[in-house]
Design a protein around this motif. Structure first.
Motif, PDB file in Angstrom:
ATOM      1  N   GLY A   1       4.534 -12.540  -1.693  1.00 16.65           N
ATOM      2  CA  GLY A   1       4.801 -12.389  -3.122  1.00 16.65           C
ATOM      3  C   GLY A   1       3.880 -11.342  -3.739  1.00 16.65           C
ATOM      4  N   THR A   2       2.624 -11.398  -3.334  1.00 18.15           N
ATOM      5  CA  THR A   2       1.644 -10.421  -3.816  1.00 18.15           C
ATOM      6  C   THR A   2       2.029  -9.014  -3.371  1.00 18.15           C
ATOM      7  N   LEU A   3       2.450  -8.902  -2.118  1.00 19.70           N
ATOM      8  CA  LEU A   3       2.861  -7.592  -1.600  1.00 19.70           C
ATOM      9  C   LEU A   3       4.005  -7.015  -2.432  1.00 19.70           C
ATOM     10  N   SER A   4       4.939  -7.886  -2.839  1.00 19.51           N
ATOM     11  CA  SER A   4       6.064  -7.378  -3.644  1.00 19.51           C
ATOM     12  C   SER A   4       5.557  -6.866  -4.996  1.00 19.51           C
ATOM     13  N   GLU A   5       4.558  -7.537  -5.559  1.00 17.29           N
ATOM     14  CA  GLU A   5       4.024  -7.094  -6.850  1.00 17.29           C
ATOM     15  C   GLU A   5       3.210  -5.805  -6.712  1.00 17.29           C
ATOM     16  N   ILE A   6       2.483  -5.678  -5.594  1.00 21.46           N
ATOM     17  CA  ILE A   6       1.748  -4.429  -5.335  1.00 21.46           C
ATOM     18  C   ILE A   6       2.750  -3.266  -5.252  1.00 21.46           C
ATOM     19  N   ALA A   7       3.810  -3.465  -4.481  1.00 19.02           N
ATOM     20  CA  ALA A   7       4.799  -2.403  -4.288  1.00 19.02           C
ATOM     21  C   ALA A   7       5.479  -2.041  -5.603  1.00 19.02           C
ATOM     22  N   LEU A   8       5.824  -3.068  -6.392  1.00 21.17           N
ATOM     23  CA  LEU A   8       6.469  -2.785  -7.678  1.00 21.17           C
ATOM     24  C   LEU A   8       5.497  -2.075  -8.623  1.00 21.17           C
ATOM     25  N   GLY A   9       4.230  -2.477  -8.606  1.00 19.30           N
ATOM     26  CA  GLY A   9       3.219  -1.809  -9.433  1.00 19.30           C
ATOM     27  C   GLY A   9       3.114  -0.333  -9.078  1.00 19.30           C
ATOM     28  N   LEU A  10       3.078  -0.035  -7.777  1.00 16.64           N
ATOM     29  CA  LEU A  10       2.981   1.364  -7.338  1.00 16.64           C
ATOM     30  C   LEU A  10       4.227   2.138  -7.764  1.00 16.64           C
ATOM     31  N   LYS A  11       5.387   1.506  -7.611  1.00 19.30           N
ATOM     32  CA  LYS A  11       6.644   2.155  -8.012  1.00 19.30           C
ATOM     33  C   LYS A  11       6.633   2.480  -9.514  1.00 19.30           C
TER      34      LYS A  11
ATOM     35  N   GLY B   1       4.034   3.223 -11.174  1.00 20.53           N
ATOM     36  CA  GLY B   1       2.947   4.142 -11.475  1.00 20.53           C
ATOM     37  C   GLY B   1       1.690   3.487 -12.023  1.00 20.53           C
ATOM     38  N   LYS B   2       1.538   2.179 -11.795  1.00 19.88           N
ATOM     39  CA  LYS B   2       0.353   1.471 -12.295  1.00 19.88           C
ATOM     40  C   LYS B   2      -0.789   1.560 -11.288  1.00 19.88           C
ATOM     41  N   PRO B   3      -2.046   1.621 -11.764  1.00 18.99           N
ATOM     42  CA  PRO B   3      -3.182   1.526 -10.848  1.00 18.99           C
ATOM     43  C   PRO B   3      -3.192   0.152 -10.171  1.00 18.99           C
ATOM     44  N   VAL B   4      -3.408   0.141  -8.855  1.00 18.14           N
ATOM     45  CA  VAL B   4      -3.447  -1.120  -8.101  1.00 18.14           C
ATOM     46  C   VAL B   4      -4.726  -1.152  -7.274  1.00 18.14           C
ATOM     47  N   VAL B   5      -5.564  -2.151  -7.521  1.00 16.76           N
ATOM     48  CA  VAL B   5      -6.827  -2.301  -6.802  1.00 16.76           C
ATOM     49  C   VAL B   5      -6.727  -3.523  -5.895  1.00 16.76           C
TER      50      VAL B   5
ATOM     51  N   ILE C   1      -2.125   0.078   2.070  1.00 13.15           N
ATOM     52  CA  ILE C   1      -0.935   0.720   1.496  1.00 13.15           C
ATOM     53  C   ILE C   1      -1.379   1.951   0.722  1.00 13.15           C
ATOM     54  N   GLU C   2      -0.850   3.106   1.123  1.00 16.47           N
ATOM     55  CA  GLU C   2      -1.242   4.341   0.440  1.00 16.47           C
ATOM     56  C   GLU C   2      -0.926   4.221  -1.042  1.00 16.47           C
ATOM     57  N   GLY C   3      -1.785   4.768  -1.873  1.00 13.90           N
ATOM     58  CA  GLY C   3      -1.570   4.691  -3.319  1.00 13.90           C
ATOM     59  C   GLY C   3      -2.408   3.612  -3.981  1.00 13.90           C
ATOM     60  N   THR C   4      -2.875   2.650  -3.188  1.00 19.27           N
ATOM     61  CA  THR C   4      -3.774   1.625  -3.744  1.00 19.27           C
ATOM     62  C   THR C   4      -5.226   2.053  -3.546  1.00 19.27           C
ATOM     63  N   GLU C   5      -6.120   1.382  -4.276  1.00 16.49           N
ATOM     64  CA  GLU C   5      -7.560   1.594  -4.100  1.00 16.49           C
ATOM     65  C   GLU C   5      -8.181   0.278  -3.637  1.00 16.49           C
ATOM     66  N   SER C   6      -9.236   0.358  -2.842  1.00 16.86           N
ATOM     67  CA  SER C   6      -9.897  -0.865  -2.381  1.00 16.86           C
ATOM     68  C   SER C   6     -11.241  -1.043  -3.058  1.00 16.86           C
ATOM     69  N   ALA C   7     -11.587  -2.307  -3.325  1.00 10.11           N
ATOM     70  CA  ALA C   7     -12.892  -2.608  -3.920  1.00 10.11           C
ATOM     71  C   ALA C   7     -13.627  -3.586  -3.017  1.00 10.11           C
ATOM     72  N   LYS C   8     -14.956  -3.578  -3.106  1.00 13.83           N
ATOM     73  CA  LYS C   8     -15.756  -4.441  -2.225  1.00 13.83           C
ATOM     74  C   LYS C   8     -16.227  -5.698  -2.940  1.00 13.83           C
ATOM     75  N   SER C   9     -16.129  -5.713  -4.270  1.00 16.02           N
ATOM     76  CA  SER C   9     -16.589  -6.888  -5.027  1.00 16.02           C
ATOM     77  C   SER C   9     -15.728  -7.036  -6.273  1.00 16.02           C
ATOM     78  N   PRO C  10     -15.739  -8.239  -6.846  1.00 15.28           N
ATOM     79  CA  PRO C  10     -14.982  -8.444  -8.092  1.00 15.28           C
ATOM     80  C   PRO C  10     -15.392  -7.477  -9.188  1.00 15.28           C
TER      81      PRO C  10
ATOM     82  N   SER D   1      13.993   3.423   6.662  1.00 13.74           N
ATOM     83  CA  SER D   1      12.874   4.180   6.114  1.00 13.74           C
ATOM     84  C   SER D   1      12.443   3.521   4.795  1.00 13.74           C
ATOM     85  N   GLY D   2      12.295   4.250   3.703  1.00 13.24           N
ATOM     86  CA  GLY D   2      12.023   3.590   2.435  1.00 13.24           C
ATOM     87  C   GLY D   2      10.676   3.915   1.809  1.00 13.24           C
ATOM     88  N   GLU D   3      10.624   3.714   0.489  1.00 11.51           N
ATOM     89  CA  GLU D   3       9.425   3.946  -0.316  1.00 11.51           C
ATOM     90  C   GLU D   3       8.962   2.619  -0.926  1.00 11.51           C
ATOM     91  N   TYR D   4       8.226   2.699  -2.044  1.00 17.90           N
ATOM     92  CA  TYR D   4       7.659   1.477  -2.635  1.00 17.90           C
ATOM     93  C   TYR D   4       8.728   0.460  -3.046  1.00 17.90           C
TER      94      TYR D   4
END
Lengths: 170, 170, 170, 170
Positions: B109-119, B121-125, B133-142, C105-108
């Motif tokens: 479910g989370t993956l679907s929201e990440i993908a929709l967020g990227l689609k 154009g929202k920032p996704v951390v 997933i390309e387009g997301t950013e990773s963080a090491k702490s809250p 294939s496919g995108e976000y």
């Protein structure tokens, strides 16, 4: 710190309306805020904007569920914007999320929300309505509309409780 | 009296999770509230409940967009409940209504929201993600996750402004 | 005269794609039609159009679930158009309505549908995917993808039947 | 081979109804199929089932847009099932996807679809309706209802064409 569950009252009506209708909607918004409830609306202009303005002038909280996907489409009195991006299907979300609905005048979109609210078993109060629909209640003033909405919510809760006691669910 | 537009930050993650993940989500919720933003989530248990709890412990505002139609399904830290009644289709509403998304661990479910967020154009951390997933950013702490989310929102706003200036739209 | 329940196979992929990807999608659409299943897709261009074209060239039935509200947005190979008007939230409708999903294939947007399909417990077959996601199956050719999809549907049905027999539900 | 675009006619009405109402709905379904149009409905019982049965008895194509997520909930006369899983919000999808709506009797759910159809500018024909709503047309028989629906669609198309010619868009 834990949130006490506030009532959520949906105010529905057209995005373009007369100044008389705006005045009614603003007064409805004020009464809702005075009672400590959250005002839900469609987030756009007309009745939605007037009701949200009324609620903010009394220090209330306002939530707009918009048909589109842009924050900028929300009227300036909306605290929290749900950007549904769902077009007309968003008309189901306001009745579903409201403990009661108050319709101020209104056009076809409002009628669809009234009908959905009735289908969901929600109390629906009409103010200055052009439609007569069985299952709704009519009010003569903004104050009466809001008091009626709260009374109907309470009656519904009592009914559920009583049913629970009779069937040993509570 | 007019509402200043608060940022809306979506915290997404699974409804059942480990206590370590819960602790991360609660810390994310706290940081969001400290920055004065509204916390959006799916309103249920696990990551959603922990994040909402964190935000309320810091006096923040929490909004849950639930898949179902019952207020009772919301976790006890939700101030305002949107009862979508829309099942999985509600997964589009959280990214759409958020200025940025922070995913804490998560399942499909989370993956679907990440993908929709990227689609959209929202920032996704991502925090503690099992997916790259390309387009997301990773963080090491809250704290880093929330600061990164705010920075990305600001960068996006600047980019839009700059584009507006170059094209004479502003 | 009563309709025999046809399988409904969702083909998902981007609205803009290379000619190689289009060729794969068209071949997938052909195989689906040959097996007598209905092809579901998002109704727009790219993979959606190629798959629908393939199905029609083999005399199949095609259904497009569009994000918008205009029939004119559907590609010319769509028999029946569902105009959702729901934007990105329509991405939940294709997995929900499909007995199995084949991603070409496919995108976000495709990724969101894969994730929702997995969350709903649907078989998901990937062809030429850039993502590796546990729970999905990979195929090397259009024919293999379609045969795999049908086999997974059948396995799922058998599993449900067996469970029913063991628990006396059948 | 390319699909000619068939008209899509939505038949709306309650899930439980009298045998008289069922007979009307079945006759409506038959006339729709005779004219070569696709019948859209909510896929459940009552009016929806009778209309779909009528269409299938004449060799037509039927599509049901269900509120739930289970194929088994569809009535046995549905060729293609859209499992929206969206509850009441699915009431927006039928008017949006229909070239015209025919309401046979009906309750609150039907009223919401009539209102949404009018809001979307679709022709709405009422048969045996308990409501009088401006903007709708009334018919005295199933045949008249279907003929009226087709005439209104054609009038709308002509009006658009004429407007296009006057403004040089065509």
């Amino acid at each position: 710190m834990k949130p006490s569950v506030r009532k959520q009252i949906g105010v529905i009506g057209a995005g373009i309306c007369s100044s008389e209708t705006r005045a009614l909607a603003e007064a409805v918004g004020k009464e809702i805020a005075k009672k400590g409830a959250v005002l839900l609306c469609g987030g756009l202009g007309g009745v939605m904007e007037a009701a949200a303005r009324g609620a903010k002038l009394e220090g209330g909280i306002t939530l707009g569920i918009l048909p589109g996907a842009c924050r900028e489409e929300a009227n300036p009195w909306i605290d929290i914007a749900i950007l549904s991006g769902m077009g007309h299907a968003r008309n189901a979300l306001i009745p579903q999320s409201s403990d009661a609905l108050i319709a101020v005048s209104g056009e076809y979109g409002t009628l669809s929300e009234i009908a959905l609210g009735l289908k969901m078993g929600k109390p629906v109060v009409l103010l200055e309505s052009r439609w007569k629909i069985e299952g709704t209640e009519s009010a003569k003033s903004p104050l009466e509309a809001v008091e009626l909405a709260f009374r109907l919510i309470e009656d519904g809760t009592k009914r559920k409780l009583r049913r629970g006691i009779e069937t040993n669910e509570v």
